[in-house]
Design a protein around this motif. Structure first.
Motif, mmCIF file in Angstrom:
data_model
loop_
_atom_site.group_PDB
_atom_site.id
_atom_site.type_symbol
_atom_site.label_atom_id
_atom_site.label_comp_id
_atom_site.label_asym_id
_atom_site.label_seq_id
_atom_site.Cartn_x
_atom_site.Cartn_y
_atom_site.Cartn_z
ATOM 1 N N VAL A 74 -27.337 -2.768 66.903
ATOM 2 C CA VAL A 74 -26.270 -2.370 67.608
ATOM 3 C C VAL A 74 -26.422 -0.668 68.110
ATOM 4 O O VAL A 74 -26.254 0.092 67.280
ATOM 5 C CB VAL A 74 -24.878 -2.662 67.116
ATOM 6 N N ASN A 105 -23.277 -0.159 72.654
ATOM 7 C CA ASN A 105 -23.045 -1.442 72.134
ATOM 8 C C ASN A 105 -23.711 -2.705 72.633
ATOM 9 O O ASN A 105 -23.165 -3.693 73.180
ATOM 10 C CB ASN A 105 -21.521 -1.531 72.532
ATOM 11 N N ALA A 149 -21.604 3.123 67.654
ATOM 12 C CA ALA A 149 -21.199 1.727 68.185
ATOM 13 C C ALA A 149 -19.717 1.332 67.821
ATOM 14 O O ALA A 149 -19.209 1.759 66.596
ATOM 15 C CB ALA A 149 -22.123 0.877 67.309
ATOM 16 N N ARG A 150 -19.074 0.638 68.639
ATOM 17 C CA ARG A 150 -17.546 0.279 68.294
ATOM 18 C C ARG A 150 -17.716 -0.686 67.305
ATOM 19 O O ARG A 150 -18.608 -1.659 66.952
ATOM 20 C CB ARG A 150 -16.959 -0.455 69.585
ATOM 21 N N PHE A 200 -17.917 -4.700 67.732
ATOM 22 C CA PHE A 200 -19.524 -5.232 67.853
ATOM 23 C C PHE A 200 -20.262 -5.361 66.763
ATOM 24 O O PHE A 200 -20.941 -6.525 66.578
ATOM 25 C CB PHE A 200 -20.248 -4.200 69.091
#
Length: 163
Positions: free
Chosen positions: A80, A84, A131-132, A135
């Motif tokens: 990831v 994202n 990255a969030r 995700f």
């Protein structure tokens, strides 16, 4: 002889009207109590959280930790990135496949698992620090959904690897 007390009608009516004011109607209070009870029962059902079980690290496993290259050789890798976007690769499919949505990632992950000649049941999720979280969790859940037996999570920062 017993004395008779005579009450005037005015005193009797005053006494009756005064006793009527002391009675309280509890219906609104009971209604509010039941509404609050129903509200808390409904909201408590939504408070259940999904959690991931993480086994404790054993001392002998910590000493014999594998390198990233060793993990990537026999695992399906879901990366990831900071935007994202999912990148899926496996032992039989070394080139990375790009997936921009969670549904697309699940489809490609299932396809890579089915095409794997070794029957890879291990998965490595590499998550960029930017990255969030949702995700990364979606990638972990997808691994569980396609039947991965062992899922590992690793984080990396920009410049740690050359992808």
């Amino acid at each position: 002889m017993a004395e008779e007390t005579h009450y005037s009608e005015d005193a009797i009516t005053r006494h009756r009207s005064h006793s009527g004011e002391d009675d309280m109607d509890l219906t609104p209070m009971v209604d509010v109590t039941f509404l609050l009870l129903i509200f808390f029962m409904i909201t408590a059902a939504f408070a259940l959280q999904k959690s991931l079980e993480v086994p404790p690290v054993k001392e002998d496993e910590a000493a014999a930790s594998q390198s990233v290259d060793d993990l990537e050789k026999d695992s399906i890798v879901v990366r990831v990135d900071e935007d994202n976007v999912f990148w899926i690769s496996g032992p039989s499919a070394p080139e990375e496949q790009r997936a921009t949505s969670v549904q697309e990632m699940i489809i490609k992950l299932r396809k890579v698992r089915e095409e794997s000649s070794t029957g890879a049941a291990k998965m490595l999720v590499q998550a960029n620090g930017d990255a969030r979280h949702e995700f990364v969790v979606a990638a972990l859940d997808a691994g569980t959904g396609v039947g991965m037996e062992e899922i590992r999570l690793m984080s990396y920062e920009e410049g740690d690897f050359d992808f």
